[in-house]
Write a protein that holds these residues in place. Structure first.
Motif, PDB file in Angstrom:
ATOM      1  N   ILE A 376       5.502  -1.757 -12.528  1.00 34.06           N
ATOM      2  CA  ILE A 376       4.256  -2.020 -13.246  1.00 34.06           C
ATOM      3  C   ILE A 376       4.552  -2.498 -14.669  1.00 34.06           C
ATOM      4  O   ILE A 376       3.981  -3.484 -15.145  1.00 34.06           O
ATOM      5  CB  ILE A 376       3.396  -0.749 -13.283  1.00 34.06           C
ATOM      6  CG1 ILE A 376       2.967  -0.369 -11.867  1.00 34.06           C
ATOM      7  CG2 ILE A 376       2.194  -0.928 -14.174  1.00 34.06           C
ATOM      8  CD1 ILE A 376       2.633   1.086 -11.710  1.00 34.06           C
ATOM      9  N   ILE A 377       5.486  -1.810 -15.299  1.00 30.80           N
ATOM     10  CA  ILE A 377       5.842  -2.187 -16.675  1.00 30.80           C
ATOM     11  C   ILE A 377       6.409  -3.601 -16.690  1.00 30.80           C
ATOM     12  O   ILE A 377       6.128  -4.404 -17.579  1.00 30.80           O
ATOM     13  CB  ILE A 377       6.852  -1.178 -17.256  1.00 30.80           C
ATOM     14  CG1 ILE A 377       6.181   0.183 -17.429  1.00 30.80           C
ATOM     15  CG2 ILE A 377       7.400  -1.649 -18.590  1.00 30.80           C
ATOM     16  CD1 ILE A 377       7.138   1.322 -17.687  1.00 30.80           C
ATOM     17  N   HIS A 378       7.179  -3.904 -15.679  1.00 26.31           N
ATOM     18  CA  HIS A 378       7.731  -5.235 -15.522  1.00 26.31           C
ATOM     19  C   HIS A 378       6.614  -6.282 -15.471  1.00 26.31           C
ATOM     20  O   HIS A 378       6.729  -7.364 -16.021  1.00 26.31           O
ATOM     21  CB  HIS A 378       8.510  -5.264 -14.209  1.00 26.31           C
ATOM     22  CG  HIS A 378       9.462  -6.395 -14.089  1.00 26.31           C
ATOM     23  ND1 HIS A 378      10.558  -6.524 -14.908  1.00 26.31           N
ATOM     24  CD2 HIS A 378       9.497  -7.457 -13.242  1.00 26.31           C
ATOM     25  CE1 HIS A 378      11.228  -7.599 -14.579  1.00 26.31           C
ATOM     26  NE2 HIS A 378      10.613  -8.192 -13.581  1.00 26.31           N
ATOM     27  N   PHE A 394      -3.266  -7.009  -7.603  1.00 24.32           N
ATOM     28  CA  PHE A 394      -2.143  -7.906  -7.909  1.00 24.32           C
ATOM     29  C   PHE A 394      -0.834  -7.419  -7.338  1.00 24.32           C
ATOM     30  O   PHE A 394       0.061  -8.205  -7.089  1.00 24.32           O
ATOM     31  CB  PHE A 394      -2.005  -8.046  -9.432  1.00 24.32           C
ATOM     32  CG  PHE A 394      -3.266  -8.490 -10.095  1.00 24.32           C
ATOM     33  CD1 PHE A 394      -3.722  -9.792  -9.918  1.00 24.32           C
ATOM     34  CD2 PHE A 394      -4.014  -7.614 -10.858  1.00 24.32           C
ATOM     35  CE1 PHE A 394      -4.890 -10.208 -10.518  1.00 24.32           C
ATOM     36  CE2 PHE A 394      -5.176  -8.023 -11.463  1.00 24.32           C
ATOM     37  CZ  PHE A 394      -5.623  -9.324 -11.290  1.00 24.32           C
ATOM     38  N   MET A 395      -0.703  -6.112  -7.178  1.00 21.93           N
ATOM     39  CA  MET A 395       0.586  -5.578  -6.768  1.00 21.93           C
ATOM     40  C   MET A 395       0.409  -4.652  -5.561  1.00 21.93           C
ATOM     41  O   MET A 395       0.520  -3.434  -5.677  1.00 21.93           O
ATOM     42  CB  MET A 395       1.204  -4.784  -7.922  1.00 21.93           C
ATOM     43  CG  MET A 395       1.147  -5.518  -9.238  1.00 21.93           C
ATOM     44  SD  MET A 395       1.869  -4.564 -10.571  1.00 21.93           S
ATOM     45  CE  MET A 395       3.581  -4.727 -10.197  1.00 21.93           C
ATOM     46  N   HIS A 399       1.361  -0.687  -5.307  1.00 18.19           N
ATOM     47  CA  HIS A 399       0.198   0.175  -5.205  1.00 18.19           C
ATOM     48  C   HIS A 399       0.324   1.164  -4.065  1.00 18.19           C
ATOM     49  O   HIS A 399       0.182   2.376  -4.236  1.00 18.19           O
ATOM     50  CB  HIS A 399      -1.043  -0.713  -5.041  1.00 18.19           C
ATOM     51  CG  HIS A 399      -2.266   0.070  -4.679  1.00 18.19           C
ATOM     52  ND1 HIS A 399      -3.115  -0.327  -3.673  1.00 18.19           N
ATOM     53  CD2 HIS A 399      -2.760   1.230  -5.153  1.00 18.19           C
ATOM     54  CE1 HIS A 399      -4.085   0.559  -3.565  1.00 18.19           C
ATOM     55  NE2 HIS A 399      -3.904   1.510  -4.458  1.00 18.19           N
ATOM     56  N   ILE A 400       0.631   0.660  -2.880  1.00 14.98           N
ATOM     57  CA  ILE A 400       0.688   1.542  -1.706  1.00 14.98           C
ATOM     58  C   ILE A 400       1.803   2.573  -1.850  1.00 14.98           C
ATOM     59  O   ILE A 400       1.604   3.777  -1.609  1.00 14.98           O
ATOM     60  CB  ILE A 400       0.898   0.705  -0.414  1.00 14.98           C
ATOM     61  CG1 ILE A 400      -0.300  -0.208  -0.186  1.00 14.98           C
ATOM     62  CG2 ILE A 400       1.104   1.617   0.786  1.00 14.98           C
ATOM     63  CD1 ILE A 400      -1.600   0.522   0.064  1.00 14.98           C
ATOM     64  N   HIS A 470       1.786 -10.096 -11.365  1.00 14.32           N
ATOM     65  CA  HIS A 470       2.119 -10.470  -9.994  1.00 14.32           C
ATOM     66  C   HIS A 470       3.060  -9.421  -9.416  1.00 14.32           C
ATOM     67  O   HIS A 470       3.670  -8.645 -10.163  1.00 14.32           O
ATOM     68  CB  HIS A 470       2.799 -11.843  -9.981  1.00 14.32           C
ATOM     69  CG  HIS A 470       3.957 -11.907 -10.903  1.00 14.32           C
ATOM     70  ND1 HIS A 470       5.207 -11.482 -10.565  1.00 14.32           N
ATOM     71  CD2 HIS A 470       4.037 -12.286 -12.210  1.00 14.32           C
ATOM     72  CE1 HIS A 470       6.020 -11.608 -11.593  1.00 14.32           C
ATOM     73  NE2 HIS A 470       5.341 -12.085 -12.608  1.00 14.32           N
ATOM     74  N   GLU A 471       3.160  -9.411  -8.113  1.00 16.25           N
ATOM     75  CA  GLU A 471       4.039  -8.441  -7.466  1.00 16.25           C
ATOM     76  C   GLU A 471       5.489  -8.725  -7.843  1.00 16.25           C
ATOM     77  O   GLU A 471       5.871  -9.871  -8.072  1.00 16.25           O
ATOM     78  CB  GLU A 471       3.847  -8.534  -5.941  1.00 16.25           C
ATOM     79  CG  GLU A 471       4.610  -7.494  -5.136  1.00 16.25           C
ATOM     80  CD  GLU A 471       4.297  -6.067  -5.547  1.00 16.25           C
ATOM     81  OE1 GLU A 471       4.850  -5.609  -6.561  1.00 16.25           O
ATOM     82  OE2 GLU A 471       3.476  -5.402  -4.871  1.00 16.25           O
ATOM     83  N   SER A 472       6.275  -7.655  -7.944  1.00 19.04           N
ATOM     84  CA  SER A 472       7.670  -7.797  -8.360  1.00 19.04           C
ATOM     85  C   SER A 472       8.509  -8.421  -7.242  1.00 19.04           C
ATOM     86  O   SER A 472       8.099  -8.420  -6.077  1.00 19.04           O
ATOM     87  CB  SER A 472       8.227  -6.428  -8.704  1.00 19.04           C
ATOM     88  OG  SER A 472       7.449  -5.839  -9.697  1.00 19.04           O
TER      89      SER A 472
END
Lengths: 637, 474
Positions: A376-378, A394-395, A399-400, A470-472
């Motif tokens: 998340i911080i990323h 977004f992620m 999230h899951i 966006h997702e990592s």
């Protein structure tokens, strides 16, 4: 099982290699070297565990195996220091935990630390840390434990201070190092006292009953009215409390969050901070047999720390700090579990099994939480909750997996945390109903603050972002997924088949009363958190809408209830309890340490006049010293 | 006269030989020959150490009990020679400068004469012999401190040293005369029988202790240390802080165990108090120092306190742990002084803040210094941890629990100020950091030797075991 030596040596070699030749390698190559070597270590650890736990039991217990031992320094005929590897159920379990989490962190860091200056150095330090942590858990004697214990401290100092251009990171790393060193002092004195009386450092000799006669003799001796063995074990607990961040030595852990996030996951969630718990578990036989009073203190300290930090966690806004306080609280749980044991057999010693079980499951889901936080911080480049909100769109993977970890720590079945926490609660209730209820309340608090965190990050009002989060990348999400899978299924491991206080097989059975109570408390807490934080951003638009359309009645009612909740929690609980406790922590506990430091400084300043540079004065002091000593002798003799 | 007695003195005889060779070489070598001066000195000293370890006669007293030999002496003297060898290597850059080039020979001869004095001091069996050795070690020392005599600091330091040394010698002599009055003899062997711990003997002991305490720089006899360390040429400072201090500690322990053994109750109290003030005052002063040489001076004062922990038990374990401690302290301190010396030679900088950002320009030197500081602070797995552990063990065994706890608390203060220097090198920013340079091969070799020592002395159990094996010959 001599190959276990490779588990220890590989990270050490990798540290030397990356430390000396790392700067000549490309970032990616150095990272891959570290990761692949750790992959091998992990495979070997799993293989060790498989071979160890499938080997036949002797007299119903798994034998302690020492596949490698080397006599290193000898003080006297009896007392010598060895370096070796000891395999027993708890050390094998720790091998699994450390190598798994460390591997996840290695993979994760490939993406997370991408492009950081000193990438190779980072991997070298990770290897050093892994080596020291593995050496700590497989130690055959308490002296070896101490050496690796300190080495763990050094490597954690290096890793927290990795962002050495950031003053806060440097201050934090120094604080962590010095506070834990302070605690280690107790540990060292404890070792000196114990070895002096028992004439051995070896765990096997201390635990297998052969030293019982000597120890029983020593237990009769007292110092200041307390038995010398209680002193020794109590002092060792101070060392353990320093590493495991028990009150009042916990002050370094929240600050240590200045280090890179994967480091927090590895060191400050899963491995180093549980070293204290491990140490108490390692010496458990002695605690039970010769210092049951110390165990009670451990239980009380653990419960207090757990409650204290759970309350503080409710008001933190930095997501890593919430997790840090949550870690302290959960380690408190493990300490309580050890402290409430009253005997060696599997019923009286249920807490031992529960503590190790919780150590295992917590390591997995807390690493998952930290790595998720890192992801998340990323994405949003901030640690503050207010910069997040609505990230679930977004992620999705973060999230899951984060949700799974939150459910696990909250103790919702069938996630792993439920099973281990339930055993701890059962043990606590068996010890003393008050302790059981305290721990249940803390479990409720845990569920509350974790879901506060969850909703604030993933639901709630969307913060303005510089760019759409966006997702990592895969290197970050794969470890998350793997850890999430472990978190889902970890609870079903028949832990009592592997680790119990007396080593005999024990079938875990859920106590329905405890289980139902804890689940109900957890669900209620989550519900409260949901009401508070999930709908929060809808409140204002809804209110505006109500005013405009004139539909006040229902709305006011809702608003009113909301306000009551708000009032009770924010005004009464937070303002009257949490904030003062947080203040107490910041100013009194921390302040006391600072006072000690600053008084040393000012004392040093005030005596500098002695050093004037005049030889006459030097001679005068010289002579005065002699006269003083002679005078002293006249008085004393 | 029985000349075979000289066979017992092989360390001294061979050292005299080395000094004579260097003296003659200084006379005959031309401008060209001087280039190889340090190489020759190093080789001779290396040969001297090897020669010392050749097996010889067992322990015994010669020259009417004036001189003692035990196998432990060989270990101690070799450690001191080893320290001197490193100092010689590190002094090379400094001695090649224009203003000192022509007096290289003097430096070596004076340095080794000091060492010779220490040898006699350690091996003495009579207080007269001890005093002669002590003076032999002190007087050339003063000239070494004032070696850069055209520099104000160096000359002033030399003056301070000689004045303080005279003062302490006078007190020491006074103590010895009291002792003679009380016991009627100055032979180490005969004194114990006459000691009963009366006030005159106690006073004699205290004066003696003050005289030797000056050399070890125990508080309150330490005040000269910082000024002299700061003013003296860095190589001389490092010699003072390790070799000179080490020799005095060895003598102190020998005399305490051999001569003042009947008064053990009394002197333990005194040493107890001195350890507490020495460690604490040394630490408190070290925190605020700006000049790195003063900083190291106070660090070495507090280290002296730890060394005394080995003395206080007065046991075999104490003896061997003390010898081991000195060895370990020697390599770590010499490593730091080597770095300080080379930086001073190249840039003239001697303040701690000048070290800001050293890591960026000279990573290897910073790394070595960090390891040495960790070793001094007693952090495992470096050798310093083990040496501290052994002296603590020695004191603990004799029941000095509170003392050990005080000493341990002090290690935390010391960790704090050692980390200050680490912080300066790695973290603090500097607008004009010390530029990157390549050190000469002598310094580099000496630093590598120290590095090996810092890492391996602790990990190789054989070192301590050898020392403790010989410790029984004491």
């Amino acid at each position: 099982m001599e190959y276990t030596l490779i588990i220890l040596l590989l990270p050490a070699i990798m540290f030397l290699f990356l430390g000396l030749a790392g700067h000549k390698l490309k970032h990616k190559v150095a990272g891959l070297f570290g990761t692949i070597s750790l992959g091998l270590v992990t495979c070997l650890s799993y293989f060790t565990a498989w071979e160890y736990f499938t080997s036949p039991r002797v007299n119903g217990v798994f034998e302690k195996i020492i596949p490698f031992n080397f006599e290193w320094l000898s003080f006297s005929e009896a007392l010598h220091v060895d370096i070796g590897i000891l395999l027993d159920p708890i050390s094998v379990m720790m091998l699994i935990v450390i190598s798994t989490v460390s591997l996840m962190v290695h993979i994760y860091s490939l993406g997370y630390m991408h492009g950081e200056k000193g990438f190779q150095r980072y991997y070298a330090f990770l290897s050093l840390f892994t080596f020291s942590m593995l050496g700590l858990v497989v130690a055959t004697n308490i002296f070896q434990t101490y050496i690796f214990w300190e080495l763990v401290g050094v490597s954690s100092y290096l890793l927290i201070g990795f962002y050495y251009t950031k003053p806060s990171a440097i201050a934090a790393s120094k604080k962590a190092f010095i506070v834990t060193r302070f605690a280690d002092l107790g540990f060292l004195i404890g070792i000196l006292v114990l070895s002096f009386y028992s004439q051995t450092f070896s765990f096997v000799e201390l635990m297998n009953g052969s030293s019982d006669a000597i120890l029983t003799g020593a237990a009769t001796q007292t110092f200041l009215g307390i038995g010398v063995l209680s002193w020794a074990l109590g002092l060792m607990f101070i060392g353990a409390a320093g590493k495991s961040a028990m009150f009042p030595l916990h002050i370094w852990l929240p600050d240590a969050m200045e280090g890179p996030t994967p480091v927090s996951a590895l060191i400050h969630a899963a491995t180093m901070v549980v070293a204290g718990v491990y140490l108490v578990a390692r010496m458990f036989y002695l605690y039970i047999g010769f210092a049951p009073g110390v165990l009670e203190i451990i239980a009380i300290v653990g419960a207090f720390t757990s409650l204290f930090s759970a309350i503080i966690a409710c008001v933190q806004t930095d997501i890593k700090r919430v997790l840090a306080f949550s870690t302290i609280s959960q380690i408190g749980f493990m300490m309580v579990a050890l402290g409430v044991c009253t005997g060696m057999d599997s019923h009286e010693g249920l807490g031992y099994m529960a503590s190790m079980f919780h150590l295992f499951t917590h390591a997995m889901f807390k690493a998952l939480l930290f790595l998720g936080a890192g992801s998340i911080i990323h994405a949003v480049h901030s640690n503050e909750m207010k910069d997040m909100g609505g990230l679930r769109k977004f992620m999705p993977i973060t999230h899951i997996t984060f949700l799974i970890a939150c459910l696990a720590i909250a103790g919702i079945p069938p996630f792993s945390g439920f099973f281990s926490k339930d055993e701890i609660l059962a043990a606590a209730f068996k010890f003393n109903p008050a302790m059981g209820w305290t721990m249940t309340v803390i479990a409720g608090l845990t569920a509350f603050y974790m879901f506060r965190l969850y909703f604030n990050i993933f639901w709630g009002k969307e913060a303005k972002h510089h760019h759409t989060p966006h997702e990592s990348p895969l290197t970050i999400t794969i470890p998350l997924i793997i850890l999430a899978i472990v978190t889902i299924f970890g609870g079903f491991i028949p832990f009592g088949h592997f680790i119990t206080s007396d080593g005999l097989l024990y079938n875990i059975h859920l106590d329905p009363q405890v289980a139902i109570t804890s689940v109900v408390v957890a669900v209620l807490s989550i519900a409260i958190a949901t009401i508070f934080y999930k709908n929060k951003e809808q409140k204002i638009p809804a209110m505006l809408g109500e005013k405009l359309s004139g539909l006040h009645k229902a709305a006011t009612k809702k608003f009113y209830i909301d306000e009551v909740y708000q009032f009770i929690t924010h005004r009464i609980i937070f303002a009257c309890i949490s904030t003062p406790i947080a203040w107490f922590d910041r100013h009194i506990v921390d302040g006391f340490m600072n006072l000690m430091a600053s008084s040393t400084q000012s004392l040093s300043y005030s005596i500098r006049k002695f050093q004037s540079g005049h030889v006459q004065q030097y001679a005068f002091v010289f002579l005065l010293g002699i006269i003083f000593i002679i005078g002293l002798i006249l008085l004393v003799i | 006269m029985d000349y075979s007695q000289f066979l017992y003195m092989k360390e001294e005889v061979s050292l005299v030989g080395v000094i004579a060779i260097l003296f003659l070489y200084d006379l005959i070598a031309g401008e060209k020959g001087r280039k190889y001066f340090s190489l020759i000195t190093c080789l001779l000293l290396g040969g001297h150490i090897i020669y010392n370890f050749l097996p010889t006669s067992t322990s015994g007293a010669v020259f009417g009990g004036m001189y003692y030999y035990t196998p432990m002496m060989t270990i101690i003297k070799s450690i001191l020679t080893f320290g001197t060898l490193i100092v010689v290597m590190q002094a090379d850059t400094w001695l090649r400068r224009e203003d000192t080039k022509f007096k290289q020979g003097e430096f070596y001869v004076l340095l080794l004469s000091t060492l010779l004095g220490m040898f006699f001091m350690i091996a003495s069996g009579h207080f007269l012999m001890f005093f002669i050795g002590l003076e032999m070690a002190s007087i050339p020392m003063a000239t070494l401190i004032a070696f850069d005599k055209y520099k104000h600091d160096s000359a002033e330091a030399g003056g301070k040293y000689i004045l303080t040394a005279m003062f302490s010698s006078a007190l020491l002599l006074f103590g010895l005369s009291l002792l003679y009055g009380a016991c009627g003899t100055l032979y180490f062997d005969d004194i114990p029988a006459t000691l009963d711990g009366n006030l005159m003997q106690m006073a004699a002991f205290v004066f003696f202790l003050a005289g030797i305490g000056f050399k070890i720089s125990i508080v309150p006899f330490h005040l000269w240390t910082a000024d002299v360390y700061q003013g003296a040429p860095t190589s001389v400072t490092s010699f003072l802080s390790v070799v000179s201090k080490g020799s005095a500690v060895f003598v102190l322990l020998t005399i305490l165990m051999k001569v003042f053994a009947p008064m053990v109750q009394e002197w333990q109290i005194i040493i107890y108090g001195l350890i507490v003030v020495t460690i604490t005052i040394g630490n408190l002063f070290a925190i605020r120092q700006k000049n790195i040489k003063r900083f190291l001076a106070f660090s070495s004062i507090s280290q002296a306190g730890y060394i005394l922990l080995g003395v206080i038990g007065g046991t075999q374990l104490g003896m061997s742990s003390l010898v081991y401690y000195v060895l370990v302290y020697m390599v770590a301190n010499l490593a730091i002084f080597g770095v300080v010396s080379i930086i001073e030679q190249r840039t003239g900088m001697i303040n701690i803040e000048d070290y800001n950002g050293l890591y960026l320009t000279n990573p290897k030197l910073s790394f070595l210094t960090t390891l040495a500081l960790f070793s001094l602070a007693g952090i495992p797995p470096f050798a310093g941890f083990f040496s501290k552990f052994f002296v603590f063990m020695a004191a603990f065994e004799k029941g000095f629990y509170v003392l050990v706890i005080i000493a341990l608390l002090n290690t935390i203060i010391s960790l704090y100020y050692y980390l200050l220097l680490v912080k300066a090198m790695y973290i603090n920013k500097s607008d004009s950091p010390i530029e990157s340079f390549k050190s000469d091969c002598y310094t580099r070799t000496s630093l590598v030797i120290c590095l090996i020592g810092i890492v391996c002395l602790g990990l190789a159990g054989v070192v301590y075991e050898t020392i403790s094996l010989f410790g029984y010959g004491m």
